[in-house]
Design an enzyme around this catalytic site. Structure first.
Site, short mmCIF file in Angstrom:
data_model
loop_
_atom_site.label_atom_id
_atom_site.label_comp_id
_atom_site.label_asym_id
_atom_site.label_seq_id
_atom_site.Cartn_x
_atom_site.Cartn_y
_atom_site.Cartn_z
N SER A 40 60.00 35.82 112.37
CA SER A 40 60.97 35.63 111.31
C SER A 40 61.00 36.85 110.38
O SER A 40 59.95 37.31 109.94
CB SER A 40 60.60 34.37 110.53
OG SER A 40 61.57 34.19 109.54
N GLY A 41 62.18 37.35 110.11
CA GLY A 41 62.33 38.50 109.22
C GLY A 41 62.15 39.82 109.92
O GLY A 41 62.18 40.88 109.31
N THR B 85 68.52 38.78 113.81
CA THR B 85 69.92 38.47 113.54
C THR B 85 70.70 39.76 113.23
O THR B 85 71.82 39.95 113.72
CB THR B 85 70.01 37.47 112.37
OG1 THR B 85 69.16 36.37 112.70
CG2 THR B 85 71.41 36.98 112.18
N ASN C 145 61.68 35.34 105.07
CA ASN C 145 62.99 35.99 105.19
C ASN C 145 63.98 35.26 104.31
O ASN C 145 64.09 34.04 104.37
CB ASN C 145 63.41 35.93 106.68
CG ASN C 145 64.74 36.64 106.93
OD1 ASN C 145 65.36 37.15 106.00
ND2 ASN C 145 65.16 36.65 108.18
N SER D 96 66.76 33.54 106.72
CA SER D 96 66.11 33.21 107.99
C SER D 96 66.98 32.25 108.81
O SER D 96 67.48 31.25 108.29
CB SER D 96 64.76 32.58 107.69
OG SER D 96 64.12 32.30 108.89
N SER D 97 67.17 32.60 110.07
CA SER D 97 67.95 31.71 110.93
C SER D 97 67.04 30.55 111.29
O SER D 97 65.97 30.76 111.85
CB SER D 97 68.37 32.43 112.22
OG SER D 97 68.72 33.75 111.94
N GLY E 217 60.82 34.35 117.77
CA GLY E 217 59.81 34.93 118.63
C GLY E 217 58.61 34.02 118.65
O GLY E 217 58.63 32.91 118.07
N GLU F 276 55.46 32.22 117.65
CA GLU F 276 55.01 31.87 116.30
C GLU F 276 53.56 31.42 116.34
O GLU F 276 53.20 30.55 117.11
CB GLU F 276 55.90 30.79 115.69
CG GLU F 276 57.26 31.34 115.26
CD GLU F 276 58.08 30.36 114.43
OE1 GLU F 276 57.71 29.18 114.35
OE2 GLU F 276 59.12 30.81 113.88
N1 LIG Z 1 68.26 47.35 110.98
C1 LIG Z 1 68.11 46.92 109.74
N2 LIG Z 1 68.44 47.71 108.73
C2 LIG Z 1 68.30 47.31 107.46
N3 LIG Z 1 67.78 46.14 107.09
C3 LIG Z 1 67.42 45.30 108.08
C4 LIG Z 1 67.55 45.64 109.43
N4 LIG Z 1 67.11 44.64 110.16
C5 LIG Z 1 66.71 43.68 109.28
N5 LIG Z 1 66.90 44.08 108.03
C6 LIG Z 1 66.55 43.33 106.80
O1 LIG Z 1 65.64 42.34 107.11
C7 LIG Z 1 66.15 41.07 106.76
C8 LIG Z 1 65.75 40.06 107.81
O2 LIG Z 1 66.42 40.31 109.01
P1 LIG Z 1 66.95 39.18 109.98
O3 LIG Z 1 67.56 38.11 109.18
O4 LIG Z 1 67.71 39.82 111.03
O5 LIG Z 1 65.61 38.68 110.53
P2 LIG Z 1 65.41 37.67 111.72
O6 LIG Z 1 64.54 38.33 112.69
O7 LIG Z 1 66.71 37.17 112.17
O8 LIG Z 1 64.62 36.55 111.01
P3 LIG Z 1 64.68 35.04 111.28
O9 LIG Z 1 63.90 34.79 112.51
O10 LIG Z 1 64.06 34.46 110.09
O11 LIG Z 1 66.10 34.68 111.40
C9 LIG Z 1 67.65 41.23 106.70
O12 LIG Z 1 68.19 40.32 105.81
C10 LIG Z 1 67.76 42.65 106.22
O13 LIG Z 1 67.65 42.68 104.84
MG LIG Z 2 67.69 35.51 112.14
#
Ligand SMILES: Nc1ncnc2c1ncn2[C@@H]1O[C@H](COP(=O)(O)OP(=O)(O)OP(=O)(O)O)[C@@H](O)[C@H]1O
Ligand SMILES: [Mg+2]
Length: 1081
Positions: free
Chosen positions: A110-111, A115, A160, A163-164, A390, A392
């Site tokens: 997460s984070g 996404t 996050n 977070s999705s 991923g 956990e």
């Molecule tokens: N390539 C990137 N460039 C800039 N900021 C990023 C990038 N990737 C992620 N972030 C930052 O990290 C935060 C978390 O990313 P994201 O929501 O994609 O995480 P995630 O892996 O989908 O987490 P989750 O599993 O909780 O959904 C985003 O809101 C953004 O602020």
């Molecule tokens: Mg996500």
């Protein structure tokens, strides 16, 4: 690629290594060091072969611009530095050009940025695929589905802020050209427990906050809601607002997105009503009410919220109220109604809320699918994007983690399967011998979980469905008996005694050795969560609602379709959907994006080594590298390989004419690379060890430096040479021009000189010829002229008499003659007198006669004078001669002279011969008498005069007494020296005698006579006539000396005063002076 384009490679300017496969030596430490090194240089992407590792930068980097999209567009994967765009491009092109369906598997905790990564992939594909009105609409709908799903499916968690809370798989469908047609979204395992309860520091799903902050007052009123979050039990208060998250603005975005995706207005309204209903549901509270049978029965505490909720959804309040107090169990055609205690009522309420929300979410996904589904039935190319949690590993891992980790095991399995398959296929394709690859196959773990007979999930289902008391403990017992032998299952109570003393393994837990590491699961809640029960009374109550969407969400509540079969368990459902997903993925070409979170603080530039190494481990990245490296670490098509390293061998540099493969062979042989280090494929060279590649790279780097120097050298040489050649050329041009100019000048000079010389010569020649010609011409003309004249003359001579032309001349001659005649006649008539002194002369009648006239005049005058002279006798002539002499002597010298002019010189005034008185004198006069007259002799003593006769002959002069005629003195003329006279009108004159002569003894004679002029003239003539002596000199002076005997007396003539009258007086003043007074003129 055009020939001139510079071929780049991933290997250029690499920070650390861009591809972990090339890591040397390979260990977790070096792996993490490499990640850290790259991360510190903002290189957030690193490859493991074709897998992209993505580190969350936690800040926006300038690497997603339109320029970057262009840079990565249509470039080979290894050509540029690692980027998510490279992977997207590779996937898209392979889909479009090779007709291979693709899937992009994004995993990570997460984070970690899953996404974001999925959105980057989608936006890249949207940017590079076709354009057009329809296509753009589809693209827009696909992209806008994200905000809608995020609003309902994402929440702020401690890890996050966005977070999705669900797994998402999206199939994007393309037509044969690669233009998007639509898509299908599948969702997995929405974390519905979040609806009723959130851990500390986390929030409920975004939509609740967005609705309350962003909806208009009007809308809130309709939904019977208030803005205050604190009024709602389901909204935890401690982190209701999130920094950097504008819920109100996001609400507008979501509504807008829903509109774009194609939601109708009342659909949106219905959805919001359900959201409001969930909030209301959370506010319903229960109180116990004692029943007669001793059990507590729950009752709704404050019915207001219940009422509002029922109004909102069109549910009969009593029906719902009852559903919270009673539970109907149907068994064997019998309906048994039992009461619910307060705890059960709360459980039922929360179960309803969770179900309501998760079903609404599924409905949303379906509704979106309906909008975005491809409108055509034609075959589609598909690109799937999987954004799922991923691996956990928390401190307390429960059913959810178990399920998720199971999913990840499956994903790892297809990763291994597909990677190996791909590898193997490539080997076959390239004709390389297959060498067995040592790797860990996790199929055994999957088997442990999903086996239909003795898998953990099967055991769980069995427990859930088993009659009798079922608890989490009975489930664990079952596991302990069934799975104890399994090498990846660990439990304290299993028969396997080796864990009996393992204190890290609590009693109510079991541990699974996942491929990514060991995970300890707590069995508590497994059974319940797997059952996922909702009391039928509630679903029936919901079905009765006068709300179409609500009805749709609870189809099992339809009394007509009473189904006594239990609904499938959560585990079963999940297994099934994972199975479908895996089957789906297996048909596709996989692309992996592994997201890593660098730190727990959501901070940029912070790299937490322990956190990263943890993720590296459970993402199985080391395993990934090992699988990739099992055969050959590096492979490259022959052309780019030769292109990159051809400078390392003389034969291949600079151009290799033969096949690229042969070139590579020659190259490697030349470099003495050991043979076991590489294999020749059909189109690629396979290099076993990264060492070899780096050896090549290092050699290339050195060589490039040399080449750069060489190029520099050649370029400089070329530059100087071209410059020199230019100068030389310019110099030649300048010199040529100058020479030309100088020669031109010289030539012009020579030419003009030549022309001058030539013209002179020509002139000279021409003149010579001209002269000759002229001469000839003149000769001819002369001849002609002469001939003409001669002819003319001849003719004239012959014809003169016939021509009037002569008349002119004749008339002219005649006229002239006449004029002359007349002139002469006139002249004859007007002739002046014959007197020579007559000055008159007739006027000249014609100008042309001027000369003649004057000449005639002088001729006439001369002639007249001659006539005049010719009439003179000899005597008269002599008289005039004398007169002329007198004039010569005295004219203008003596005042007396003019009076003498008119008197004729008679000579003999006394008639001596005839007068007898002067007989005696005749004797003296033997010669011819020239003059005889009476004169006055001045007395020397007193100046008084005495008359005397003065006689002159040719030889002497005589003074004689007048009365007697006695000669007083006879003086021979030669004794006279001179005569002195005055200039006045007097008659005095002194005859001076020459000293020494006989006559001189008596002294000089001072005489006076009126005929002085005649006397002196005759004296002078006489002297002049004789040749033997000099003529007598005549001195004219008013003062002269006279010798008287011994004395010299001065005779001085003075002008007398008027009283003297006209007489001349002479007075002796003294011995020496005799003054003669003369009258004034
Ligand atoms: N390539 C990137 N460039 C800039 N900021 C990023 C990038 N990737 C992620 N972030 C930052 O990290 C935060 C978390 O990313 P994201 O929501 O994609 O995480 P995630 O892996 O989908 O987490 P989750 O599993 O909780 O959904 C985003 O809101 C953004 O602020
Ligand atoms: Mg996500």
């Amino acid at each position: 690629m055009s020939k001139m384009e510079v071929k780049t490679s991933l290997l250029d300017n690499m920070i650390g290594v861009g591809d972990m496969v090339l890591l040397e030596p390979l260990s977790e430490e070096t792996f993490i060091d490499n990640l850290q090194k790259r991360f510190s240089h903002n290189e957030i992407y690193t490859y493991i072969g074709s897998v992209v590792i993505s580190m969350n930068p936690y800040r926006s980097l300038p690497i997603y611009t339109a320029d970057k999209v262009e840079e990565y567009r249509n470039r080979n994967f290894y050509e540029l530095s690692p980027h998510i765009y490279a992977l997207s491009d590779e996937a898209y092109r392979s889909l479009r050009d090779q007709d291979k369906d693709q899937c992009i598997l994004i995993t990570g905790e997460s984070g970690a940025g899953k996404t974001e990564a999925s959105k980057l992939v989608m936006s890249y594909v949207a940017a590079v695929c076709g354009k057009g009105h329809e296509v753009n609409k589809v693209k827009e709908q696909l992209l806008q589905s994200n905000p809608v799903l995020e609003a309902f499916g994402n929440a702020k968690t401690v890890r996050n802020d966005n977070s999705s809370r669900f797994g998402k798989y999206m199939d994007i469908e393309f037509d044969f050209k690669g233009d998007p047609l639509g898509g299908v979204i599948s969702n997995y395992l929405l974390e519905k427990s979040r609806v009723v309860k959130q851990p500390r520091g986390e929030r409920n799903f975004h939509i609740f906050y967005q609705l309350l902050s962003g909806a208009s007052e009007d809308m809130l009123k309709k939904l019977k809601l208030g803005r205050d979050f604190s009024k709602y039990n389901y909204l935890s208060l401690d982190s209701a607002t999130v920094n950097g998250l504008d819920d109100a603005a996001n609400f507008r975005t979501v509504r807008n997105a829903m509109q774009i995706v194609g939601f109708l207005e009342d659909e949106v309204q219905s959805v919001l009503e359900l959201v409001a209903a969930v909030l209301k549901l959370g506010n319903i509270e229960f109180k116990p009410e004692s029943r007669a049978n001793g059990f507590d029965e729950s009752r709704v505490k404050d019915k207001n919220d219940l009422k509002e909720m029922c109004e909102l959804l069109g549910i009969e309040q009593l029906v719902l109220e009852r559903a919270f107090s009673f539970r109907t169990v149907e068994a064997k055609m019998e309906k048994v109604s039992t009461t619910l205690n307060v705890a059960q009522a709360y459980y039922a309420r929360d179960a309803l809320a969770k179900n309501l929300y998760s079903r609404m979410f599924s409905w949303l996904v379906n509704r979106i699918n309906e909008s975005i589904k491809a409108k055509t039935k034609a075959r589609k190319k598909v690109m799937g994007v999987l954004d799922i949690y991923g691996f956990e590993i928390f401190e307390d891992n429960s059913f959810e983690q178990f399920i998720i980790n199971y999913c990840n095991e499956k994903l790892q399995q297809i990763f291994i399967e597909l990677t190996l398959r791909e590898e193997q296929e490539e080997y076959v394709r390239e004709g390389i011998e297959w060498t067995n690859i040592e790797y860990f196959n996790n199929a055994i773990i999957c088997e442990l979980i999903e086996n239909n007979q003795n898998g953990i999930l099967a055991m769980l289902d069995e427990e859930c469905l088993r009659p009798g008391t079922v608890t989490d403990e009975t489930f664990l017992d079952k596991l302990n008996t069934v799975c104890a032998e399994h090498q990846h299952f660990e439990s304290r109570l299993s028969k396997n005694s080796k864990f009996l003393t393992d204190h890290s393994l609590p009693h109510n837990c079991f541990r699974i050795q996942h491929y990514a590491g060991k995970v300890l699961y707590q069995v508590e809640g497994f059974v319940d969560k797997n059952n996922d029960l909702l009391y039928r009374d509630l679903s029936q109550a919901m079905y009765k609602a006068n709300h179409s969407l609500m009805k749709l969400l609870f189809p099992e509540g339809n009394p007509a379709k009473v189904n006594l079969k239990r609904p499938p368990t959560a585990g079963f459902q999940f297994k099934a959907s994972v199975g479908t997903l895996m089957r789906n993925l297996q048909t596709k070409n996989p692309n992996y994006i592994r997201c890593i979170k660098p730190n727990d603080k959501k901070a940029a530039q912070v790299f937490s080594e322990s956190l990263v190494s943890h993720q590296v481990r459970y993402l199985g990245l080391m395993e990934n590298v090992r699988v990739r490296r099992a055969g050959y670490a590096f492979r490259q098509a022959y052309e780019p390989c030769l292109e990159r390293y051809k400078m390392l061998c003389k034969q291949t540099w600079p151009h290799w004419k033969d096949l690229a493969r042969k070139g590579v062979e020659v190259l490697l042989k030349d470099l003495k690379v050991p043979e076991e280090e590489f294999s020749y494929g059909r189109s690629k060279i396979f290099i076993r060890n990264p060492r070899t590649l780096f050896f090549l790279e290092e050699r290339r780097r050195q060589c490039l430096e040399d080449l750069a120097t060489l190029i520099q050298k050649i370029y400089r040489g070329w530059k100087r040479r071209t410059h020199f050649l230019l100068l030389k050329k310019s110099q030649v041009v300048v010199a040529a021009w100058y020479r030309r100019y100088a020669q031109q000048q010289k030539y012009q000079k020579i030419k003009s000189s030549t022309i001058v010389v030539q013209s002179f010569i020509r002139g000279w020649k021409a003149r010579k010829i001209l002269r000759e010609l002229k001469y000839q011409k003149r000769c001819k003309e002369a001849v002609t002229t002469i001939a003409a004249y001669w002819h003319g003359m001849q003719v004239r001579r012959e014809y003169r008499k016939f021509f009037r032309a002569n008349a002119g001349k004749k008339i002219y001659d005649f006229t002239i003659q006449k004029i002359m005649q007349k002139y002469f006649f006139d002249l004859k008539n007007t002739m002046p007198s014959m007197s020579p002194i007559d000055k008159s002369w007739p006027a000249r009648p014609f100008l042309f006669l001027e000369g003649t006239h004057q000449q005639l005049r002088s001729i006439f005058h001369l002639w007249r004078c001659k006539q005049y002279r010719d009439q003179f006798t000899e005597e008269k002539k002599a008289i005039y001669e004398e007169k002329l002499e007198a004039s010569k002597l005295f004219k203008d010298k003596k005042a007396l002279y003019p009076s003498s002019v008119g008197q004729p010189f008679k000579g003999d005034y006394l008639d001596i011969n005839k007068n007898p008185k002067y007989q005696k004198l005749n004797i003296v006069m033997d010669e011819k008498l020239l003059l005889a007259d009476v004169i006055n002799k001045v007395n020397r003593a007193n100046g008084k005069g005495a008359s005397r006769i003065f006689l002159l002959t040719k030889k002497n002069f005589v003074l004689a007494d007048q009365k007697t005629g006695q000669v007083k003195a006879s003086i021979p003329l030669p004794d006279l020296s001179s005569v002195s006279v005055s200039s006045h009108n007097d008659g005095f004159f002194a005859l001076k005698l020459k000293q020494g002569t006989a006559s001189a003894a008596k002294g000089d004679f001072l005489l006076s006579s009126d005929r002085l002029i005649e006397i002196i003239t005759k004296l002078h003539r006489t002297g002049a006539a004789s040749s033997d002596r000099e003529p007598l000199s005549v001195d004219i002076s008013d003062e002269f000396l006279v010798q008287f005997k011994q004395d010299k007396v001065c005779v001085k003539f003075v002008q007398g005063g008027p009283k003297n009258g006209n007489s001349v007086t002479c007075k002796r003043k003294n011995n020496r002076l005799l003054e003669v007074s003369v009258p004034p003129p």
